[in-house]
Every structure is written in C-alpha cells, then in structure tokens.
Design an enzyme around this catalytic site. Structure first.
Site, PDB file in Angstrom:
ATOM      1  N   CYS A   2      -1.074  -2.860   5.082  1.00  0.00           N
ATOM      2  CA  CYS A   2      -1.001  -4.184   5.697  1.00  0.00           C
ATOM      3  C   CYS A   2      -1.454  -4.080   7.151  1.00  0.00           C
ATOM      4  O   CYS A   2      -1.026  -3.208   7.885  1.00  0.00           O
ATOM      5  CB  CYS A   2       0.392  -4.801   5.660  1.00  0.00           C
ATOM      6  SG  CYS A   2       0.990  -5.169   4.025  1.00  0.00           S
ATOM      7  N   ARG A  27      -6.607  -1.284   5.804  1.00  0.00           N
ATOM      8  CA  ARG A  27      -5.172  -1.052   5.617  1.00  0.00           C
ATOM      9  C   ARG A  27      -4.603  -1.844   4.439  1.00  0.00           C
ATOM     10  O   ARG A  27      -3.444  -1.663   4.059  1.00  0.00           O
ATOM     11  CB  ARG A  27      -4.418  -1.433   6.888  1.00  0.00           C
ATOM     12  CG  ARG A  27      -4.811  -0.593   8.085  1.00  0.00           C
ATOM     13  CD  ARG A  27      -4.022  -1.031   9.279  1.00  0.00           C
ATOM     14  NE  ARG A  27      -2.624  -0.720   9.101  1.00  0.00           N
ATOM     15  CZ  ARG A  27      -1.993   0.279   9.686  1.00  0.00           C
ATOM     16  NH1 ARG A  27      -2.646   1.076  10.481  1.00  0.00           N
ATOM     17  NH2 ARG A  27      -0.720   0.484   9.484  1.00  0.00           N
ATOM     18  N   TRP A  73      -1.394  -5.668   1.672  1.00  0.00           N
ATOM     19  CA  TRP A  73      -1.361  -4.735   0.543  1.00  0.00           C
ATOM     20  C   TRP A  73      -0.046  -5.040  -0.165  1.00  0.00           C
ATOM     21  O   TRP A  73       1.030  -4.764   0.356  1.00  0.00           O
ATOM     22  CB  TRP A  73      -1.397  -3.292   1.041  1.00  0.00           C
ATOM     23  CG  TRP A  73      -1.463  -2.290  -0.070  1.00  0.00           C
ATOM     24  CD1 TRP A  73      -2.567  -1.881  -0.745  1.00  0.00           C
ATOM     25  CD2 TRP A  73      -0.358  -1.562  -0.641  1.00  0.00           C
ATOM     26  NE1 TRP A  73      -2.225  -0.952  -1.700  1.00  0.00           N
ATOM     27  CE2 TRP A  73      -0.873  -0.742  -1.656  1.00  0.00           C
ATOM     28  CE3 TRP A  73       1.009  -1.530  -0.395  1.00  0.00           C
ATOM     29  CZ2 TRP A  73      -0.076   0.101  -2.423  1.00  0.00           C
ATOM     30  CZ3 TRP A  73       1.810  -0.690  -1.165  1.00  0.00           C
ATOM     31  CH2 TRP A  73       1.259   0.117  -2.166  1.00  0.00           C
ATOM     32  N   ASN A  99       4.829  -6.221   8.068  1.00  0.00           N
ATOM     33  CA  ASN A  99       4.401  -4.980   7.442  1.00  0.00           C
ATOM     34  C   ASN A  99       5.666  -4.178   7.175  1.00  0.00           C
ATOM     35  O   ASN A  99       6.481  -4.026   8.083  1.00  0.00           O
ATOM     36  CB  ASN A  99       3.463  -4.236   8.420  1.00  0.00           C
ATOM     37  CG  ASN A  99       2.797  -3.038   7.793  1.00  0.00           C
ATOM     38  OD1 ASN A  99       2.976  -2.774   6.613  1.00  0.00           O
ATOM     39  ND2 ASN A  99       2.028  -2.318   8.582  1.00  0.00           N
ATOM     40  N   GLY A 100       5.869  -3.685   5.953  1.00  0.00           N
ATOM     41  CA  GLY A 100       7.090  -2.923   5.650  1.00  0.00           C
ATOM     42  C   GLY A 100       7.778  -3.512   4.431  1.00  0.00           C
ATOM     43  O   GLY A 100       7.197  -4.324   3.707  1.00  0.00           O
ATOM     44  N   GLU A 484      -7.429  18.415  -4.803  1.00  0.00           N
ATOM     45  CA  GLU A 484      -8.040  17.439  -3.886  1.00  0.00           C
ATOM     46  C   GLU A 484      -9.260  16.767  -4.538  1.00  0.00           C
ATOM     47  O   GLU A 484      -9.445  15.546  -4.449  1.00  0.00           O
ATOM     48  CB  GLU A 484      -8.418  18.159  -2.575  1.00  0.00           C
ATOM     49  CG  GLU A 484      -9.348  17.422  -1.629  1.00  0.00           C
ATOM     50  CD  GLU A 484      -8.807  16.101  -1.098  1.00  0.00           C
ATOM     51  OE1 GLU A 484      -7.653  15.766  -1.382  1.00  0.00           O
ATOM     52  OE2 GLU A 484      -9.568  15.385  -0.431  1.00  0.00           O
ATOM     53  N   LYS A 488      -9.694  12.784  -5.333  1.00  0.00           N
ATOM     54  CA  LYS A 488     -10.768  11.983  -4.740  1.00  0.00           C
ATOM     55  C   LYS A 488     -11.546  11.213  -5.787  1.00  0.00           C
ATOM     56  O   LYS A 488     -11.828  10.035  -5.617  1.00  0.00           O
ATOM     57  CB  LYS A 488     -11.690  12.921  -3.949  1.00  0.00           C
ATOM     58  CG  LYS A 488     -12.272  12.314  -2.754  1.00  0.00           C
ATOM     59  CD  LYS A 488     -11.511  12.494  -1.464  1.00  0.00           C
ATOM     60  CE  LYS A 488     -10.054  12.153  -1.487  1.00  0.00           C
ATOM     61  NZ  LYS A 488      -9.351  12.508  -0.265  1.00  0.00           N
ATOM     62  N   GLU A 491      -9.470   8.262  -7.085  1.00  0.00           N
ATOM     63  CA  GLU A 491      -9.336   7.145  -6.143  1.00  0.00           C
ATOM     64  C   GLU A 491     -10.600   6.311  -6.033  1.00  0.00           C
ATOM     65  O   GLU A 491     -10.550   5.092  -5.956  1.00  0.00           O
ATOM     66  CB  GLU A 491      -9.095   7.684  -4.727  1.00  0.00           C
ATOM     67  CG  GLU A 491      -7.780   8.305  -4.484  1.00  0.00           C
ATOM     68  CD  GLU A 491      -7.689   8.765  -3.041  1.00  0.00           C
ATOM     69  OE1 GLU A 491      -6.911   8.184  -2.302  1.00  0.00           O
ATOM     70  OE2 GLU A 491      -8.410   9.699  -2.642  1.00  0.00           O
ATOM     71  N   HIS A 507      -2.405  26.995 -20.857  1.00  0.00           N
ATOM     72  CA  HIS A 507      -1.014  26.662 -21.198  1.00  0.00           C
ATOM     73  C   HIS A 507      -0.841  25.198 -21.593  1.00  0.00           C
ATOM     74  O   HIS A 507       0.269  24.684 -21.593  1.00  0.00           O
ATOM     75  CB  HIS A 507      -0.091  27.002 -20.026  1.00  0.00           C
ATOM     76  CG  HIS A 507      -0.089  28.463 -19.706  1.00  0.00           C
ATOM     77  ND1 HIS A 507       0.552  29.390 -20.489  1.00  0.00           N
ATOM     78  CD2 HIS A 507      -0.702  29.156 -18.717  1.00  0.00           C
ATOM     79  CE1 HIS A 507       0.356  30.604 -19.979  1.00  0.00           C
ATOM     80  NE2 HIS A 507      -0.411  30.484 -18.904  1.00  0.00           N
ATOM     81  N   LYS A 606      -5.056   2.269   3.457  1.00  0.00           N
ATOM     82  CA  LYS A 606      -4.939   3.398   4.386  1.00  0.00           C
ATOM     83  C   LYS A 606      -3.569   3.330   5.043  1.00  0.00           C
ATOM     84  O   LYS A 606      -3.075   2.241   5.323  1.00  0.00           O
ATOM     85  CB  LYS A 606      -6.035   3.248   5.444  1.00  0.00           C
ATOM     86  CG  LYS A 606      -6.295   4.501   6.251  1.00  0.00           C
ATOM     87  CD  LYS A 606      -7.232   5.413   5.542  1.00  0.00           C
ATOM     88  CE  LYS A 606      -7.580   6.633   6.372  1.00  0.00           C
ATOM     89  NZ  LYS A 606      -8.074   7.708   5.496  1.00  0.00           N
TER      90      LYS A 606
HETATM   91  C1  F6R Z   1      -6.270  10.445  -0.290  1.00  0.00           C
HETATM   92  C2  F6R Z   1      -5.539   9.773   0.751  1.00  0.00           C
HETATM   93  C3  F6R Z   1      -4.053   9.747   0.686  1.00  0.00           C
HETATM   94  C4  F6R Z   1      -3.468  10.250   2.022  1.00  0.00           C
HETATM   95  C5  F6R Z   1      -1.944  10.152   2.007  1.00  0.00           C
HETATM   96  C6  F6R Z   1      -1.324  10.710   3.274  1.00  0.00           C
HETATM   97  O1  F6R Z   1      -7.641  10.310  -0.135  1.00  0.00           O
HETATM   98  O2  F6R Z   1      -6.112   9.243   1.672  1.00  0.00           O
HETATM   99  O3  F6R Z   1      -3.588  10.503  -0.384  1.00  0.00           O
HETATM  100  O4  F6R Z   1      -3.891  11.571   2.216  1.00  0.00           O
HETATM  101  O5  F6R Z   1      -1.566   8.813   1.864  1.00  0.00           O
HETATM  102  O6  F6R Z   1      -1.756  10.036   4.400  1.00  0.00           O
HETATM  103  P1  F6R Z   1      -1.581  10.634   5.839  1.00  0.00           P
HETATM  104  O7  F6R Z   1      -2.407  11.847   5.945  1.00  0.00           O
HETATM  105  O8  F6R Z   1      -2.027   9.543   6.762  1.00  0.00           O
HETATM  106  O9  F6R Z   1      -0.118  10.943   6.007  1.00  0.00           O
END
Ligand code: F6R
Length: 611
Positions: A2, A27, A73, A99-100, A484, A488, A491, A507, A606
């Site tokens: 948000c 965000r 969001w 936000n929250g 990772e 990626k 997502e 396994h 984000k």
């Molecule tokens: C993956 C991604 C998320 C963040 C996670 C932690 O591409 O962006 O999994 O890595 O939400 O975020 P931070 O690093 O801001 O604590």
C-alpha cells in the site's frame, strides 16, 4: 505494501498526489484513490486497478491545496471501488488512507454500528475513520485522533484530512512506515521516499506511536504519551533519476543490469580492510559493536523471501569461513516459537526494504531476549536499520521492481564482508581473507560477462516458456540459488517451480519428472559437481529435460543436458552471485515472453509491511 501520499502547501495538491501514486504503485496496485479538500468540503475519487484508471476519472483541473492518496494491496476485502481508499465517515467530513492491519476491527465495527455508524466497505480501515468521527463528537479533532489510535490494535500508517480543519493534514504511525518530506511552504507525507524526492530531500521519520499535525506553516509531532517531540530532519541522498527506468523496458531488467554496480557499491570502502594487513577498519556500521562481535557464539539469520535465500547462502559462508554456528529462519516462524537465543547470539536481519513486518518483529523479539541485533538493509533510515544495534547498509540504490534482484547480489556481497570480518576475529588467516577479498572484487566483471550474453538466456527463455512446471536444483552454495531461481520464475511468470537441494530430489520430487517437467540444474564446477551430475543422470533416465548453468569450459556437460548457460569460473563460495543473475534473467525473459507485467506481478507488492 500500500502506498500513501499526502500533500499540504501552496501548490495544487492533485498533480503532486498523482505523481506520488505513480511512483508508489510498485507497493500495491489493486485500486487507488484520492481525496482533496475543496472549499471546506472533501471530494473523493476511487478506481479499481492501476493508478492510470484513477487518472481517467479525475479532471486534472480539480483544485485543492490539501489532499491524501492511496494505492492499495488488498488485505481485508476484495479489490473493488468500495474497498479502495480513501475511506470516509458517515458525515463525509473526514477522509483517511491506511497502510497496515487493524486487528480489532471486527470488535470496533460492532461497537460503532450499535452507535449508528453505517459502513460501506469490507475493510478494516473504515472503522478507523468512523471511530475518529465518533470520538470527535465530544473532542477536538487532534484529541479524537489521539484517543482513536490508542484504541487500535494492529499496525497502521495513516494520513487524514477533515473538512472541519481544511488547512491541516494529520498522520499517525505504528508498525507501518510513514515519512514527512519538508519543503519550502509545503509538506508531503508518504510511505516511502520515492514519492517525495522530486520535491524535497529533507525527511523526518515518524516513529511508532507518533502523530503529526501539519499545516502549510509547519508541523508538530506528538509521541505516544502525547508530548510534543523535537524531530531531526535528515537529508536523503536518493535522486529522481534513480527511481526512473532510464531507457530499460522494465525496472526489473534495469535492476538486473545494476547487479555489477550493486556488488561494487557494497564493497566500496569496505573490502580494502581485507586486502592489506593495515587495511581500513571493519565496516563502519559494525564499529560500535566490534567488541561484542568477538564474544558471540552463534548467529541466527532472520529474513523473508529472497532476503531469506541470501541468508541461506550466508550460512554456508559464515560456517565455512568464520566457524560460527549459523542458523537461518523465516522471520515469520522465528517470532512465534520458543527459541533459545541469548546475549551470546547475534540475530541478523536481512531486508531490502528495511520495513518487512515479520523481520522487524523478529528483531524486536531478539532484542527482548538480550541478543545482539544486526541488520543488512538496503533502505537507508528504514525501521529495521534504525532498530538494530548495528549493521551494514547495502547501498544498492532504490529497488522498484517488485521482484528483488540487485538487492540479492548486494546482500550476498555484504554477507561475504561480514563473514570476513567475523572470520578475521576468529580462525581466518590474513592470507585466506585476502584471497577471498581479491576474488570477490572480480565478481562485478564476471556478472557483466553474463549480462553481455543475455540473448542466449533470452532465446532459451522463449524455448522453455511453454512449460508450466519446473524443478530448480542445486547443492551446497547452489542450493539457495535453486530456491531463489524457483521463487523468481514463480513470481514473474506464474509458472509453478520448486527449489530443492539436488540431493533431495530422489527422496520424492523425482516422481514428478517426465518429458513435460523440466529441471533447472545449477551445476558450476565445484566440490559437489560430480554429485550434482548424478542427479542429472537420474532426471535424464526418466526423460526429463535439463537446462543447466555450468562453468565456462565444461563442454562435457552438453552430452547430458538439453541446454546450458555458461558462467565464468569463480571460487565455489562465489559462484552463487553468477548463477543468481542467470536465474533472474531467465525469469525475466520467460515473464516477458508470456506478455506479463514483470514489474507488477499479480497479487504481489513491494515491501510487505503486514504480517
Ligand atoms: C522476492 C521478493 C520478496 C522479498 C521479501 C522480503 O522477489 O521480493 O520475497 O524478498 O518480501 O523483503 P525485504 O527484503 O524487503 O525484507
């Protein structure tokens, strides 16, 4: 998560709010809304979808010097116009963005409904605005707001306007970031600096429990005990250019291409310490805890998502080179179970945003238990950076693409520096640390070589884009990269992918393998290469397709795999930097080949500031 922006000043608020919303859209992007104070009345516009949908609904000539805006969001209630912020009270005199999460909203809603308040959304947020309305019947607006936030359980970043005080903007924070940009004759409130920096670089950070009362002439901030507090004004060194795409089609691609610089910036002024015997001090951010660091016996890394996977790579580094027992735990799990940390434990939070709610709460829990708290954080001045005892900033610059890429490379770099620092305090000789530091300095050029060869990865991404399932596999230092890589592609491309330690495949996951289920093997030439090869044989025997990342010069692997991407040779502990870039580019090109908006993947946002 948000985006909030609020404006008060001499200019027309609308263009500032709209520009702020566009910058904050990363965000959250389910819906958006704006309220303006116009001639002692509040006018509100809301729309489902992107900020561009909202823009279509508002005449750009709408005027007002005070306003608030929000990009959502969704947590409580589906993305819809009625659930979009701002929310209003029954009398349409108060407008509020949030936000929250308000945890006691159901209880408050019941109470307020009994008093005659009518709700028009399914959100937790709407109770806040009605609660203020109720309390303001017998109190000043400021008193009502102070009392209202005292009654709230959960987290909030709030920006509020009222037609009763048309020359004021109020905000309050607990658990959700909120900052105040201080301009000349104007103030901008936002959930992060990217909405502010094109107007002013002067920033005041609101702390938990604080309420700000802002007018065009100045601001007053009151703490949780309702005492006026003097606040320091910080200068942020974030430029407007840094938050633009600069010719790249997406922020994600720009940020992948910034990975070499992210590593260089992380090492600058720090790596020298390990290159000559009288090299500089330990990283500045750790100086204040240098003696305490010598006494710790164990490290617990807490983080989420990509930062968690960086932490996992850190475990391999820290245990191999510093000898310190290291555990890595999802921050969301750490805080809700009984753990055994004490004053000899360092709890290390890794976070790009520095605002992730789970990571922040894990650090608070660790502090209560007397642990030394450390941070590897990218966003300067963020809550985790401020609340940890000491830490090292990544200096990767703002990361706007929702999927984390350059922050990962940066976090790995800092983890190597931390390992060398702790290692030198313990068992690592100068010549060993010098050799590692020398190799580390070569990493940016090696990533550049991979980026130059981006078309190879692009072609492969097109070739494999139709597959709907993947196994990502790697051993030892390549295991966190398998996780990772799988995250990626999930997502960005909405492809089902699972990351596994390659040795675990037999396994269980091997049951999935057939000609329609490919495997992405991270297989640099290292101490576990032969073992990784055995896993490939097992996949091949079941007709599974293999795309592998291998070290340049390994021609033999071509006999076994369907396709290969080569990375430059590097010490085993550092190959993860290189294979990570390959997995990031691959996910990016699969996502774009499928026509997705990779900067704003569905359902994501984000900076996850809710639990
Ligand atoms: C993956 C991604 C998320 C963040 C996670 C932690 O591409 O962006 O999994 O890595 O939400 O975020 P931070 O690093 O801001 O604590």
């Amino acid at each position: 998560m948000c985006g909030i922006v609020g404006y008060i000043g001499k200019r027309n608020a609308l263009p500032v709010l709209m520009d702020g919303l566009k910058r904050l859209e990363y965000r959250g992007y389910d819906s958006a809304g704006i309220s303006l104070v116009q001639k002692k009345r509040i006018k509100t516009w809301r729309a489902v979808g992107r900020v561009s949908e909202l823009e279509k609904k508002i005449n750009i000539e709408e005027m007002g010097n005070v306003g608030i805006a929000h990009t959502r969001w969704a947590t409580h209630g589906e993305p819809s116009e009625k659930n979009a912020h701002p929310h209003s009270d029954c009398g349409k005199n108060i407008s509020l963005v949030h936000n929250g999460i308000i945890e006691n909203y159901a209880e408050l809603k019941k109470l307020l409904s009994k008093k005659g308040h009518r709700f028009s959304s399914e959100t937790d947020t709407e109770v806040v605005v009605h609660l203020i309305e109720e309390l303001a019947k017998k109190k000043t607006f400021m008193e009502a707001l102070t009392e209202a936030v005292r009654l709230l359980e959960g987290t909030y970043g709030l920006a509020i306007i009222t037609s009763k005080e048309p020359g004021k903007l109020y905000c309050a924070r607990k658990g959700s970031p909120l900052i105040l940009g201080v301009g000349t004759d104007e103030f901008i409130v936002a959930s992060d600096a990217s909405a502010i920096v094109s107007h002013t670089k002067k920033i005041v950070y609101l702390e938990d429990g604080e309420i700000a009362e802002i007018s065009p002439d100045g601001f007053n901030i009151f703490n949780a005990k309702n005492h006026k507090t003097a606040k320091q004004i910080f200068e942020v060194n974030l430029t407007d250019e840094q938050v633009k795409k600069q010719g790249f089609p997406h922020f994600m691609l720009k940020e992948i291409f910034q990975q070499p610089d992210a590593v260089r910036n992380a090492l600058r002024g720090r790596v020298e310490k390990f290159l000559s015997e009288d090299g500089g001090p330990i990283p500045g951010g750790l100086l204040c805890v240098e003696k305490r660091l010598k006494k710790i016996r164990r490290i617990v890394i807490v983080a989420c998502g990509t930062s968690y996977y960086a932490g996992l790579a850190g475990k391999y580094l820290l245990e191999e080179f510093s000898g310190l027992p290291t555990e890595v735990e999802s921050a969301s799990e750490f805080r809700y179970r009984k753990n055994t940390i004490d004053e000899h434990t360092a709890v290390l939070a890794i976070s790009q945003s520095g605002e992730t709610a789970d990571t922040l709460e894990a650090i608070r829990e660790a502090k209560l238990k007397g642990a030394l708290t450390l941070g590897i954080v990218n966003t300067v001045g963020s809550t985790i950076a401020r609340e940890t005892d000491a830490g090292i900033y990544c200096h990767a610059g703002p990361e706007i693409g929702v999927a984390s890429t350059k922050a990962f490379s940066s976090q790995l770099s800092i983890l190597v520096l931390l390992t060398l620092t702790l290692g030198r305090q313990r068992r690592l000789s100068f010549s060993e640390s010098k050799a590692l530091a020398t190799e580390l300095q070569k990493i940016p050029e090696k990533i550049e070589a991979i980026l130059r060869d981006k078309n190879t990865i692009k072609k492969l991404a097109k070739k494999y884009a139709h597959f709907s399932d993947w196994l990502y596999l790697g051993r030892k230092y390549s295991f966190p990269i398998a996780l990772e890589g799988a995250l990626k592609i999930k997502e960005i491309s909405y492809v089902h992918a699972e990351g596994y330690a390659a040795g675990e495949m037999k396994h269980g996951p091997i049951a999935l393998i057939d000609e329609k289920f490919p495997s992405f093997f991270i297989a640099p030439t290292d101490s576990v290469y032969e073992k990784t090869m055995s896993g490939m044989q097992e996949v091949k025997a079941r007709k599974g397709k293999i795309l592998a990342v291998a070290t340049a010069g390994n021609k033999k692997i071509k006999d076994l795999v369907d396709d290969v991407v080569y990375i430059p040779a590097a010490p085993e502990a550092f190959s993860s930097f290189l294979s990570a870039t390959v997995t990031h580019l691959f996910a990016y090109y699969v996502g774009t080949a499928k026509g997705y908006d990779v900067d704003r993947p569905r359902n994501l946002a984000k900076s996850v500031t809710v639990e």
